[in-house]
Design an enzyme around this catalytic site. Structure first.
Site, PDB file in Angstrom:
ATOM      1  N   CYS A  91      -3.580 -30.332  22.909  1.00 46.13           N
ATOM      2  CA  CYS A  91      -3.581 -31.986  22.429  1.00 46.13           C
ATOM      3  C   CYS A  91      -4.020 -32.517  20.746  1.00 46.13           C
ATOM      4  O   CYS A  91      -3.589 -33.904  20.758  1.00 46.13           O
ATOM      5  CB  CYS A  91      -4.755 -32.888  23.774  1.00 46.13           C
ATOM      6  SG  CYS A  91      -6.463 -32.024  23.413  1.00 46.13           S
ATOM      7  N   ILE A 146       0.626  -0.665  -0.246  1.00 46.89           N
ATOM      8  CA  ILE A 146       0.172  -0.022   0.039  1.00 46.89           C
ATOM      9  C   ILE A 146       0.817   1.411   0.072  1.00 46.89           C
ATOM     10  O   ILE A 146       0.749   1.895  -0.715  1.00 46.89           O
ATOM     11  CB  ILE A 146      -1.250  -0.267   0.806  1.00 46.89           C
ATOM     12  CG1 ILE A 146      -1.703  -1.809   0.904  1.00 46.89           C
ATOM     13  CG2 ILE A 146      -1.990   1.134   1.491  1.00 46.89           C
ATOM     14  CD1 ILE A 146      -3.025  -1.578   3.040  1.00 46.89           C
TER      15      ILE A 146
END
Lengths: 591, 593
Positions: free
Chosen positions: B175, B30
């Site tokens: 997990c 940009i």
């Protein structure tokens, strides 16, 4: 050898961020494209810049003018030193610096001459971009290109207004990359593998860990079968039944010793997914329309692979598919153990592969029947099947049709201008047409000389009124303020507006070249004062009509109820056309 | 210079543009476009700052840079290239971080407006605060692929960048990563963690040993998890460092690292095609893994501090993650991925193209002109869609919202509640994870509001170092304790209210909540704070939408499925839905001509 390899790696790295949008095949389509820019304006060079950076194959600039001081003021790719040089040459040189992999060329001649002297010049291009052409030149170019089936992108940056128009005879899109799509799970039409797999699992006998890690698709399937048993074989149909069905699933959640329900995320997911999972699998209307298209029924050796594939899929739908498309074959992420998630994935993959195999067979037969050699690759067939629900087709009218009052889309125009507030950006379309008419008559744009602005306002007003009159519309339907505003611009090209249109137009050009994503249809207007833009995407009207017709079929009491829903729908759906809702209410009241 | 402007911009606008002094933060995608637009609109006093250097992958859009500039300062090269085209403007370039203490309030105060062209939230938060303190209008922007947005921020008048809570990046429960992967991304995260465990900075959160205390860990999963030697994990509470120490001890032997390494099939065929694009065979993965391992081992030995930082653009590091992730995926029966795809996941790559940046930079300048005029009522927040939305708008301009009175940044008495376990949370964690990352402070000072003015954290080096490893409970910090936090650079004071909780959902270490009513709401929803509430609401309302035929037609609600990585845009999803659901004006947009 070593050298060429290095270049390949370089390109990979250089284009890495965009490959993630349109993939390798999109990139190679882009790299083999040749684009032509007619006239070096700020908006023109901005478009090219945005296509050269991502690596378009080559570009050619056509411009017979010399660089002026004004050009340097708003164009980043022309410098003071270029003043007096050929505009085409100077811009080509500076633009070429942007990317070594792109070759640039220029023709120092006006488009008008070139169109007449050497119309075949344009045949070699994948796409032509035109800026700053007057109406007559534009129409000549349009007719030349439509004869040769080359897409044209017209762009304009005028004061605070940006304008784009795509002219393309037929554009088909396989990879439309929809923003969001329903999963294709077929719980209402389970295929044998799915049935078999779900039956192989028994929720009752599972241990707790297995129970709480059973994919929700299996859970919904199983409960759906049970529900159907007690409901004459019907799935939950309405809101109420769906609520009951959700409760029914919730009963399956196991409890601990104390009688409290356990935390089973997969069941939560099943309940959450009920609404989407029970949406009946059906043929999208867009695809059905494709099946009815003459291009699909009348295949010959000239037919594109798109239509051959459409035909093959149609035959699949009519026969093996039982009125459904080939299975997409993907499942969403969900709570599950790895083993069973992967098994379920294989179930869907497997069926999708089978469907692809059937379609492939059909494709080969069709190719034989129209004497085309084995030309569609297996990979393309697979891609097509996977995207079958999202196919798009786009056929735009030519500029000749648009500019001819007999064939212009007057209904559309009238609808836009009918808005009493006159707040529709469409006004600027009419004004730009007026400006062109002005130019045709006086050979200059309104407001270019500051001392003549007042006189120009009156003359432009006459031009605009003439256009409206020729369309059979109220000639005074455009406010004077707008006429003043456009005159004030004096045809100046603001760099910021050009930068905006340069970005937007290049994006559309790349969509057309790569045949991915959906381009706008077919006119685009940007109003920088409001930061708003206006364009069209197909099917909108159809969608409203469907709802409308459905309501009219209901009893009055139900109409009231559905109206409530519809209003909610409209607000939620962000359609924002309040007057249409008003219209619906009025209509329902009168029945 | 910009001759054509005379007709279009009114006299006083031109004067405004000429007189103003603009700060452009970021000279990337940009930023390059913005510099060009500013210069060609007639701005002639521009300062640009960027700490980055030019990379090959920038060249497809950052048009002020060429091949020969790779490795040089973005800000400096951008300035030079712009001046080459237009030598008459004044451009100042800093190759530096905007978050550095050198750019304090007085630096910001000299500008008429600040334009952000950034790519990360930390810097956006910081500039937002600096602009609020200095009362300089800010034009914020962002792009991701085809999507983009521009927003004007003005103290007291509009929402600030931090008024709406932004979802944090998607994380996976430990997990899932350690024991039950089901998607390629889980394996990629695991592979990155393994890299850090073996060669990088130690982070206990990224331990990839299977969790033997996990009650859900079934016997076979433990067996199949091709982790380190059994004896290693059996010890349980072993010292964290040992993974690394142990690996060094075995000289990074692939057979020892992967129990199943020798079992991998040897004769599988690779797909043909480019190395980056095709999916490697397991044979190839295991070869690459072994090669990378020894190369990285040598690197880590040569390195003084013995720490490697994983970088997606580093060939070997990327190869290591690709091969490791695929081997793990193979063992768990998960689909293998190409290096290209894995790079995307592992590197959080946000796609970027020239076209979107060009559009957004143009919008920034248009908003900038209104800002300089003081026409804040006309300023908008604008979203750029990938394709026209159901209202046929590619651009969606929205009115700017009023400041959120409960915003923990721009409200008059900013406060925020942080839920955490005071017995396990250390002062260092509070500083690094909560105050710096979570709340965007740069150099915080923290005082406990206990009537005694106990200093918990000081921004002066060495003053409170002895506190770092102590738990919060050691300072009698419990539920309801107020910590007065102060960032001198940002001129920002914030009261952090602590709420103690023994265990948080999804193994989160802490949760930041705007105010307590919000906290209660989140406690009831299973999804936690991160956008979960919005999703739930939406789901409920879906019921009424069943009338609609053809579900596969165009998406009707602005509901995009995006990857977890394009957070910049994602952040505003919830908000956008809210804003756009209120029809701004009635008009029919169909234009087929």
């Amino acid at each position: 050898m070593a050298d060429t390899k290095k270049v390949v790696i370089d390109k990979k790295n250089k284009y890495d961020r965009q490959l993630r949008l349109w993939g390798d095949h999109g990139q190679s389509a882009l790299e083999s494209a040749c684009v032509c820019l007619v006239n070096v304006s700020a908006v023109g060079t901005e478009i090219l810049k945005n296509m050269i950076l991502p690596g378009v194959g080559s570009f050619t600039i056509v411009d017979g003018n010399k660089v002026s001081g004004e050009d340097v003021g708003n164009n980043f790719f022309l410098t003071k030193d270029n003043i007096g040089e050929s505009r085409a040459k100077a811009a080509t040189e500076l633009l070429s610096e942007l990317n070594d992999d792109v070759s640039g060329d220029f023709v120092e001649e006006s488009a008008e001459k070139l169109i007449r002297a050497n119309p075949d010049f344009f045949s070699r291009f994948t796409l032509v971009i035109a800026t700053n052409l007057c109406e007559r030149e534009l129409l000549e170019l349009d007719s030349l290109l439509s004869k040769r089936n080359i897409p044209l992108l017209v762009c304009r940056s005028y004061g605070f207004i940006g304008y784009m128009r795509i002219v393309i005879k037929e554009h088909t899109v396989i990879e439309s990359h929809p923003d969001s799509a329903h999963e294709d799970l077929r719980l209402d039409h389970p295929f044998p593998r799915l049935v078999e797999y779900c039956n192989s699992l028994d929720l009752e006998s599972m241990d707790q860990k297995e129970h709480s890690h059973t994919p929700w698709i299996v859970i919904v399937y199983k409960y759906l079968q049970k529900w159907k048993e007690s409901h004459d074989g019907n799935a939950p149909k309405n809101y109420k039944e769906k609520l009951l069905f959700k409760e029914f699933i919730k009963q399956g959640i196991r409890s601990n010793k104390e009688g409290f329900p356990l935390d089973e995320e997969n069941f939560d997911e099943a309940v959450k997914s009920v609404n989407t999972a029970l949406v009946p699998s059906s043929m999208p209307s867009v695809v059905r329309k494709l099946f009815e298209d003459p291009c699909c029924s009348n295949l010959d050796a000239e037919s594109s692979s798109f239509w051959i594939l459409v035909r093959a899929v149609k035959e699949f739908v009519d026969n093996e598919g039982k009125d459904l498309l080939p299975l997409r074959g993907t499942i969403p992420d969900m709570t599950a153990d790895s083993t069973r998630y992967i098994q379920l994935q294989h179930v869907y993959h497997g069926q999708a592969d089978d469907d692809v195999a059937v379609v492939t067979e059909k494709v080969r037969k069709i190719e034989q029947s129209i004497a085309k050699d084995n030309c569609i690759s297996d990979h393309d067939i697979k891609l097509f099947c996977k995207n079958a629900a999202f196919l798009r087709i786009f056929r735009s009218r030519s500029l000749a049709e648009e500019y001819n009052n007999k064939t212009a889309n007057l209904q559309e125009i009238a609808q836009h201008l009918g808005d009493e507030d006159n707040d529709d950006d469409f006004v600027f379309y009419v004004l730009l047409r007026g400006v062109d008419k002005f130019y045709e008559e006086y050979n200059r744009y309104p407001g270019v000389y500051e001392d003549q602005i007042e006189a120009d306002v009156l003359m432009l007003k006459t031009s605009v009124q003439k256009i409206l009159h020729d369309w059979g519309l109220n000639p005074t339907s455009i406010k004077d303020d707008y006429i003043h505003e456009i005159c004030r611009y004096g045809a100046a090209e603001l760099h910021t507006i050009s930068s905006f249109i340069g970005g937007a137009a290049a994006q559309e050009a790349i969509k057309i070249i790569t045949k991915q994503f959906v381009p706008f249809n077919n006119t685009y207007i940007y109003n920088a004062m409001k930061q708003s833009s206006l364009t069209e995407l197909p099917q909108q009207k159809h969608f409203i009509l469907v709802i409308h017709n459905q309501i009219l079929k209901l009893s009055v009491r139900k109409q009231w109820k559905s109206l409530y829903i519809i209003i909610k729908v409209f607000i939620l759906f962000n359609i924002g056309q309040m007057y249409k809702i008003k219209h619906l209410i009025l209509k329902s009241l009168s029945i | 210079m910009a001759a054509n402007l005379s007709g279009v911009l009114i006299e006083n606008t031109r004067e405004c543009v000429k007189q103003s002094k603009i700060l452009v933060v970021g000279a990337g995608g940009i930023g390059c476009e913005l510099l060009k637009n500013l210069v060609l609109t007639g701005f002639n006093d521009i300062t640009v700052i960027d700490l980055d250097t030019i990379d090959v992958s920038n060249l497809n859009r950052q048009f002020l840079f060429r091949k020969e500039h790779v490795g040089k300062s973005k800000a400096k090269v951008a300035m030079e290239s712009t001046l080459k085209f237009n030598p008459n403007v004044k451009i100042q370039a800093f190759h530096d971080s905007i978050m550095s203490t050198e750019y304090g309030l007085n630096f910001f105060k000299q500008f008429s407006a600040v334009m952000n062209a950034l790519d990360n939230r930390a810097a956006r938060n910081h500039v937002n605060r600096m602009c609020l303190s200095a009362d300089v209008p800010l034009i914020e922007s962002g792009t991701a692929g085809y999507l983009g947005q521009v927003q004007v921020i003005k103290k007291g008048l509009t929402e600030c960048y931090e008024c709406q809570p932004k979802p944090t990046q998607k994380t996976f429960p430990g997990c899932t990563i350690r024991n039950t992967p089901s998607e390629p991304v889980h394996c990629v995260v695991w592979a990155k963690h393994l890299f850090n465990q073996l060669f990088g900075e130690d982070d206990p959160d990224q331990d990839v040993s299977p969790d033997t205390e996990d009650p859900e860990l079934a016997g076979d999963a433990g067996k199949s998890a091709m982790e380190k030697e059994a004896s290693e994990t059996a010890v349980g509470g072993i010292e964290r460092k040992s993974t690394r120490t142990w690996a060094t001890g075995t000289a990074y032997n692939p057979h020892k690292l992967f129990n199943k390494y020798s079992d991998l099939p040897k004769d599988t065929k690779s797909e043909t095609g480019m190395r980056d694009q095709r999916v490697w065979s397991i044979q190839e993965c295991s070869d690459v893994f072994s090669t990378c391992l020894s190369k990285l081992r040598d690197q880590v030995h040569q390195q003084g501090d013995g720490v490697l930082v994983w970088d997606k653009d580093d060939e070997i590091a990327m190869d290591f993650v690709t091969s490791t992730a695929n081997i793990r995926a193979y063992i768990f029966g998960i689909a293998l991925k190409s290096r290209f795809d894995i790079k995307s996941t592992a590197g959080n790559i946000i796609p970027a193209i020239a076209t979107t940046n060009a559009i957004i930079a143009a919008l920034i300048v248009m908003e900038g002109i209104k800002v300089l005029h003081g026409d804040f009522d006309k300023c908008k927040q604008i979203y750029l869609n990938r394709q026209a939305n159901p209202r046929k708008k590619l651009l969606v301009p929205c009115a700017l919202d009023k400041p959120n009175p409960k915003c923990y940044v721009c409200s008059s008495k900013p406060e925020v509640t942080v839920v955490l376990n005071t017995e396990k949370f250390t002062v260092k964690q509070l500083e690094d994870k909560v105050l710096k990352v979570g709340l965007g402070m740069v150099a915080p000072d923290v005082e406990i509001d206990d009537g005694k003015g106990t200093i918990l954290i000081s921004s002066e080096e060495g003053e409170t170092e002895e506190n770092a490893e102590k738990h919060l409970s050691n300072f009698k910090i419990t539920s309801g304790t107020i910590l007065k936090c102060d960032d001198f650079l940002q001129n920002y004071n914030l009261n952090v209210i602590i709420a103690h909780k023994d265990k948080l959902e999804e193994e989160k270490e802490f949760v930041i909540v705007g105010d307590l009513s919000e906290l209660k709401a989140t406690a009831e929803t299973p999804n936690g704070v991160n956008g979960g509430q919005e999703e739930n609401k939406q789901e409920d309302e879906d019921d009424d939408l069943m009338v609609v035929e053809d579900p596969v037609e165009e998406p009707v609600v602005e509901q995009r499925k995006r990857k977890a990585d394009d957070t910049d845009i994602e952040e505003n999803k919830a908000k956008r839905m809210k804003l756009t659901s209120i029809p701004e004006e009635s008009e029919d947009d169909v234009v087929i001509l």
